[in-house]
Design an enzyme around this catalytic site. Structure first.
Site, PDB file in Angstrom:
ATOM      1  N   ARG A   1     -12.708  15.982  36.539  1.00  0.00           N
ATOM      2  CA  ARG A   1     -11.070  15.694  36.628  1.00  0.00           C
ATOM      3  C   ARG A   1     -10.497  16.473  35.516  1.00  0.00           C
ATOM      4  O   ARG A   1      -9.249  16.369  35.375  1.00  0.00           O
ATOM      5  CB  ARG A   1     -10.958  14.088  36.390  1.00  0.00           C
TER       6      ARG A   1
ATOM      7  N   ASN B   1      -4.334   8.740  31.603  1.00  0.00           N
ATOM      8  CA  ASN B   1      -4.324   9.617  32.885  1.00  0.00           C
ATOM      9  C   ASN B   1      -2.944   9.474  33.446  1.00  0.00           C
ATOM     10  O   ASN B   1      -2.630   8.529  33.896  1.00  0.00           O
ATOM     11  CB  ASN B   1      -5.546   9.287  33.762  1.00  0.00           C
ATOM     12  N   GLY B   2      -2.098  10.651  33.510  1.00  0.00           N
ATOM     13  CA  GLY B   2      -0.831  10.656  34.389  1.00  0.00           C
ATOM     14  C   GLY B   2       0.133  11.376  33.557  1.00  0.00           C
ATOM     15  O   GLY B   2      -0.165  12.091  32.755  1.00  0.00           O
TER      16      GLY B   2
ATOM     17  N   GLU C   1     -13.771  33.809  53.884  1.00  0.00           N
ATOM     18  CA  GLU C   1     -14.474  33.505  52.682  1.00  0.00           C
ATOM     19  C   GLU C   1     -15.599  32.568  52.808  1.00  0.00           C
ATOM     20  O   GLU C   1     -16.556  32.424  51.937  1.00  0.00           O
ATOM     21  CB  GLU C   1     -13.492  33.331  51.239  1.00  0.00           C
TER      22      GLU C   1
ATOM     23  N   CYS D   1      -7.053  13.476  34.703  1.00  0.00           N
ATOM     24  CA  CYS D   1      -7.951  13.220  33.555  1.00  0.00           C
ATOM     25  C   CYS D   1      -9.000  12.191  33.875  1.00  0.00           C
ATOM     26  O   CYS D   1      -8.691  11.392  34.864  1.00  0.00           O
ATOM     27  CB  CYS D   1      -7.223  12.789  32.448  1.00  0.00           C
TER      28      CYS D   1
ATOM     29  N   LYS E   1      -9.083  32.101  53.960  1.00  0.00           N
ATOM     30  CA  LYS E   1      -9.710  31.074  54.219  1.00  0.00           C
ATOM     31  C   LYS E   1     -11.022  31.101  55.075  1.00  0.00           C
ATOM     32  O   LYS E   1     -12.233  30.820  54.591  1.00  0.00           O
ATOM     33  CB  LYS E   1      -8.979  29.648  54.353  1.00  0.00           C
TER      34      LYS E   1
ATOM     35  N   HIS F   1       1.091  47.483  67.897  1.00  0.00           N
ATOM     36  CA  HIS F   1       0.981  48.891  67.199  1.00  0.00           C
ATOM     37  C   HIS F   1      -0.324  49.112  66.929  1.00  0.00           C
ATOM     38  O   HIS F   1      -0.763  50.080  66.228  1.00  0.00           O
ATOM     39  CB  HIS F   1       1.867  48.862  66.005  1.00  0.00           C
TER      40      HIS F   1
ATOM     41  N   GLU G   1      -3.041  33.535  54.505  1.00  0.00           N
ATOM     42  CA  GLU G   1      -3.870  32.503  53.532  1.00  0.00           C
ATOM     43  C   GLU G   1      -4.928  31.989  54.590  1.00  0.00           C
ATOM     44  O   GLU G   1      -6.121  31.847  54.171  1.00  0.00           O
ATOM     45  CB  GLU G   1      -2.949  31.432  52.932  1.00  0.00           C
TER      46      GLU G   1
ATOM     47  N   LYS H   1     -15.384  31.582  41.144  1.00  0.00           N
ATOM     48  CA  LYS H   1     -14.260  30.793  41.236  1.00  0.00           C
ATOM     49  C   LYS H   1     -13.189  31.531  40.351  1.00  0.00           C
ATOM     50  O   LYS H   1     -11.829  31.739  40.866  1.00  0.00           O
ATOM     51  CB  LYS H   1     -14.507  29.519  40.715  1.00  0.00           C
TER      52      LYS H   1
ATOM     53  N   TRP I   1      -7.477  16.854  30.923  1.00  0.00           N
ATOM     54  CA  TRP I   1      -6.792  18.124  31.841  1.00  0.00           C
ATOM     55  C   TRP I   1      -5.411  17.980  31.361  1.00  0.00           C
ATOM     56  O   TRP I   1      -4.594  17.247  31.533  1.00  0.00           O
ATOM     57  CB  TRP I   1      -6.980  17.762  33.350  1.00  0.00           C
TER      58      TRP I   1
HETATM   59  O1  M6R Z   1      -7.434  31.763  39.500  1.00  0.00           O
HETATM   60  P1  M6R Z   1      -6.560  32.479  40.196  1.00  0.00           P
HETATM   61  O2  M6R Z   1      -5.543  31.848  41.050  1.00  0.00           O
HETATM   62  O3  M6R Z   1      -6.052  33.829  39.497  1.00  0.00           O
HETATM   63  O4  M6R Z   1      -7.900  33.343  41.328  1.00  0.00           O
HETATM   64  C1  M6R Z   1      -7.134  34.195  42.253  1.00  0.00           C
HETATM   65  C2  M6R Z   1      -8.182  34.679  43.405  1.00  0.00           C
HETATM   66  O5  M6R Z   1      -9.452  34.896  42.924  1.00  0.00           O
HETATM   67  C3  M6R Z   1      -8.614  33.315  44.281  1.00  0.00           C
HETATM   68  O6  M6R Z   1      -7.206  32.650  44.718  1.00  0.00           O
HETATM   69  C4  M6R Z   1      -9.552  33.529  45.473  1.00  0.00           C
HETATM   70  O7  M6R Z   1      -8.735  34.481  46.231  1.00  0.00           O
HETATM   71  C5  M6R Z   1      -9.892  32.204  46.000  1.00  0.00           C
HETATM   72  N1  M6R Z   1     -11.233  32.356  46.043  1.00  0.00           N
HETATM   73  C6  M6R Z   1      -9.245  32.060  47.311  1.00  0.00           C
HETATM   74  O8  M6R Z   1      -9.712  31.045  47.859  1.00  0.00           O
END
Ligand code: M6R
Length: 607
Positions: A27, A100-101, A487, A2, A484, A503, A480, A602, A74
Site C-alpha cells: 500500500r 491514510n487518506g 504484454e 498508506c 495490454k 491501406h 492501450e 515494472k 505512500w
Molecule cells: O513508470 P512509467 O509510467 O514511466 O512506465 C512506462 C512504461 O514502461 C510502462 O507504462 C509499461 O509500458 C507498462 N508495463 C505497460 O503496462
C-alpha cells in the site's frame, strides 16, 4: 494509499506492528514509523525509506510497551522524508496519529492553527489532525477525535493514541479502509486483512462514518454520532498470499478492481461540480492563457495516456499538442520553444527515457509539468509542476490503474486550462465536470461486466494475432488495449486507426481473426461501423467496445463489451476497462505469469 496498523494486547507491540506493516507494504513504502505507549508515555520511531530502514532502527532498540500504532506511507502531501513519515504528534507530543487518506481542507486548517501559534514539524496534511485533536481534548479522547474530524473534509482512516488516555486506541474511518482483528485477549487494527491474518481470522469491518475504540477490555464500535453499532465479525478463509492480493488471484486483477477508488482519489478535492479545478500547488493562470504549444512525452502505457490527452487537449483548448515517445524525443532536436508546456507522464517517475526527455525539454526553456504516481520520484523532484495521480502503488507490471488516473489527471488539466484560456463556456465546463465526477461510479459499473469479458477472452485466447481499431480517442484506447494483450498474453496484437486498415493490414484479416473495435465516438460512429463490416466480410471475429445503450452495434459485432455512456471525450477510461480484463483473462487462459510477464520490468531505469 498508506498502510495502518494498531495493537493492544499482552505482547510487545513493536514486532507485531512491524510484521503487520510488512504485509501492508504493497500500500505504500516510501517511509514508515511506529509509536508505542508504555506507562503513560509514548515513544515514536520513524524513518524515510523502505520498511527495512525502520527495522534497522528498531533492531535492539524497539520501544517497550504493548499498545502501539504503525504506518507505512505512500506520500500525497509532502515528500518522503523522516519528518513527513507518520506517526505525527501535536506540539505537546501527547497526541499521536497515523492516517491514510487525504485531508482536502488542510491548508485552511493549518493556516488557522498557525495563526493561533501552532508550529508544524512536517509538510503533511495529517499533522493538522494531531494538532486539532490536541486542541479539542478535554478529558475524553474519543470526543476530541470526533470534533477534530468533524472539521476535516476528505478521506481518512485515522488512528489516535494519547499519553493522557493510556492503554487506548481510537480510530475513525471515512472512505479509507480499516479493519479490526479480534484475537484471543488481544486486538489488532489494520488497513487491510493481510496485516492481521496470521494472528486471527475473526475480522470486524469498520464502515464509513464509524469510530472504533480499543482498550484492554475489548472493542467498542459506534457511529460518529455516538450510537452503538452491533456487527458480527467475518471469518476470513483466505491464506496469506491471497489476502495480500485482496482475495484476487493476481495483483493485476486487484489493481483493475481498484480503479474506481483510484479515480476518486485523483479527483478528490480537485474538481467542483461547477467545473472549478484546483490542482494542488500548480498555479499557471498567465502561462496557460499565453500557451502556444503543448508537448507530451512518455513511454508505454503512459504514452498511450498522452495520445488520448492530445485528443482531449486539442479538442478543448484548440492548442497544438505533440505527443512524442520519450526515447524518440531525447535523440531528436525537437522544436520545443521557451514558453511551451511539456507534460511528462510516468507512473514510476523513474523511467530513464522519460527523465532524459524531460530534462531536454527544460534545457530548451519549456515549463515541465509531471504527471506521476510516485511522490518524491526523480521526475517529481525535477519538474516545475507536479500533478500526482494518487493511484497508490501499482505492483503488476501491466499498468492499469496508473493509466486511468493519468487520463483523469489530463482531463483535470484540460478543464483548468480551458477555463484559464477562456475557450470553454462555463456551461461546457460544468457539463464535463459532472460527467467526470461520475467516472468512479461508472468504472465500477464497467467492472460489473467482467464475466462476459472473460467469456470473450476465452474465445480469442488461441488467436495468433489480434487487431485493435478505433478512430480518434477510440484509437488511443485501442493502442492501450493492444499493449495490454501482448504484454501479458504473448498474443501478437496491433492497433491502428480504423480507417488505416484498408491501406494494408486488411490483407492479414481472414477467417477467425479477432478484431476488437472501440466504438464510442459518435461523430465517426458510421465510419467505425464500416470498418467492422469490412473485416467481418473477410471472416473476422468482431468484438466491439460500445456504450450500453448502443443497440445498433449488435448488428455488426459478434461480441459487444459494454461500458456506461458518458461524454464521448471522457470515454477512454471506461473503454479501457474491458480491454484490460480481456487481456487479463486471455493471459489467464494461457497460463502465463500475469503479474511478472517475461522479459519485462515494472520500471525501466536503463536505456
Ligand atoms: O513508470 P512509467 O509510467 O514511466 O512506465 C512506462 C512504461 O514502461 C510502462 O507504462 C509499461 O509500458 C507498462 N508495463 C505497460 O503496462
Amino acid at each position: 494509499m498508506c498502510g495502518i496498523m494498531g495493537y493492544v494486547g499482552p505482547r510487545p507491540a513493536a514486532p507485531v506492528l512491524l510484521e503487520g506493516l510488512r504485509r501492508l507494504e504493497y500500500r505504500g513504502y516510501d517511509s514508515a514509523g511506529i509509536a508505542v505507549e508504555r506507562d503513560g508515555s509514548i515513544e515514536v520511531v520513524k524513518a524515510a525509506g523502505k520498511l527495512d530502514r525502520l527495522a534497522e532502527l528498531l533492531d535492539g532498540a524497539a520501544p517497550a510497551g504493548s499498545v502501539g500504532i504503525g504506518h507505512t506511507r505512500w506520500a500525497t502531501h509532502g515528500r518522503p522524508t523522516d519528518a513527513n513519515a507518520h506517526p505525527h504528534c501535536d506540539p505537546t507530543g501527547d497526541f499521536v496519529v497515523v492516517h491514510n487518506g487525504i485531508i482536502e481542507n488542510f491548508y485552511d486548517l493549518r493556516e488557522e492553527l498557525v495563526a493561533n501559534g501552532h508550529e508544524f514539524a512536517s509538510e503533511t496534511d495529517t499533522e493538522v489532525l494531531a494538532h486539532l485533536i490536541g486542541e479539542e481534548y478535554d478529558g475524553d479522547l474519543a470526543a476530541a477525535v470526533r470534533t477534530a474530524v468533524d472539521r476535516a473534509q476528505g478521506a481518512y482512516a485515522l488512528v489516535v493514541m494519547s499519553t493522557r488516555d493510556p492503554d487506548k486506541i481510537v480510530a475513525v474511518r471515512m472512505i479509507s479502509p480499516l479493519v479490526v482483528g479480534l484475537g484471543d485477549g488481544e486486538t489488532f487494527l489494520a488497513s487491510d486483512i493481510p496485516a492481521i491474518i496470521e494472528h486471527t481470522r475473526e475480522v470486524l469491518i469498520v464502515e464509513d462514518g464509524e469510530m472504533v475504540t480499543i482498550t484492554r477490555d475489548g472493542v467498542t464500535l459506534e457511529t460518529m454520532a455516538g450510537e452503538a453499532v452491533d456487527r458480527d465479525p467475518l471469518v476470513v478463509e483466505w491464506d496469506v498470499a491471497q489476502a495480500e492480493r485482496g482475495g484476487f488471484q493476481h495483483f493485476m486483477l486487484k489493481e483493475i478492481h481498484e480503479q474506481p477508488t483510484a479515480l476518486a482519489e485523483t479527483l478528490r478535492g480537485r474538481l467542483q461540480v461547477d467545473g472549478k479545478v484546483s490542482l494542488d500547488a500548480i498555479d499557471l493562470p498567465g502561462f496557460a492563457a499565453g500557451l502556444q504549444r503543448i508537448w507530451i512525452t512518455a513511454c508505454g502505457t503512459a504514452y498511450h495516456a498522452g495520445v488520448a490527452g492530445k485528443e482531449v487537449l486539442e479538442t478543448l483548448l484548440r492548442v497544438p499538442v505533440d505527443v512524442v515517445y520519450a526515447h524518440e524525443l531525447r535523440y531528436r532536436d525537437p522544436l520545443i520553444q521557451p514558453g511551451d508546456l511539456v507534460i511528462a507522464i510516468s507512473q514510476s517517475g523513474e523511467t530513464v527515457d522519460t527523465l532524459v526527455a524531460a530534462r531536454l525539454a527544460q534545457d530548451k526553456g519549456a515549463r515541465l509539468l509531471a504527471i506521476t504516481n510516485v511522490v518524491g520520484s526523480t521526475l517529481s523532484r525535477e519538474a516545475d509542476d507536479v500533478l500526482y495521480t494518487r493511484a497508490g502503488p501499482e505492483i503488476a507490471v501491466a499498468s492499469t490503474k496508473a493509466y486511468l488516473t493519468q487520463l483523469c489527471a489530463l482531463y483535470l488539466l484540460a478543464l483548468r486550462f480551458g477555463s484559464e484560456r477562456g475557450v470553454l463556456s462555463s456551461g461546457r465546463v460544468a457539463a464535463l465536470a459532472e460527467r467526470l465526477l461520475d467516472l468512479p461510479r461508472q468504472a465500477e459499473q464497467a467492472l460489473g461486466n467482467a464475466e462476459h469479458v472473460a467469456e470473450v477472452a476465452r474465445r480469442i485466447s488461441n488467436a495468433q494475432d489480434v487487431y485493435f481499431i478505433g478512430r480518434g480517442l477510440d484509437h488511443a484506447v485501442a493502442m492501450e488495449g493492444s499493449l495490454k494483450l501482448k504484454e501479458i498474453s504473448y498474443i501478437h496484437s496491433e492497433a491502428m486507426p480504423a480507417g488505416e486498415l484498408k491501406h494494408g493490414t486488411l490483407a492479414l484479416i481472414g477467417e477467425g481473426v479477432p478484431v476488437v473495435a472501440i466504438v464510442t465516438q459518435q461523430h465517426v460512429y458510421d465510419k467505425s461501423v464500416s470498418a467492422i463490416q469490412e473485416v467481418r466480410a473477410r471472416g473476422a471475429v468482431t468484438v466491439a467496445v460500445a456504450y450500453d445503450d448502443d443497440e445498433e452495434i449488435e448488428r455488426y459485432a459478434d461480441e459487444v463489451l459494454r461500458i456506461p455512456r458518458t461524454a464521448d471525450l471522457l470515454s477512454a477510461p471506461l473503454a479501457a476497462i474491458p480491454l484490460q480484463l480481456l487481456a487479463y483473462y486471455a493471459a489467464l487462459e494461457g497460463g502465463h505469469d500475469i503479474d511478472q510477464p517475461r522479459n519485462l520490468a515494472k520500471s525501466v531505469t536503463v536505456e
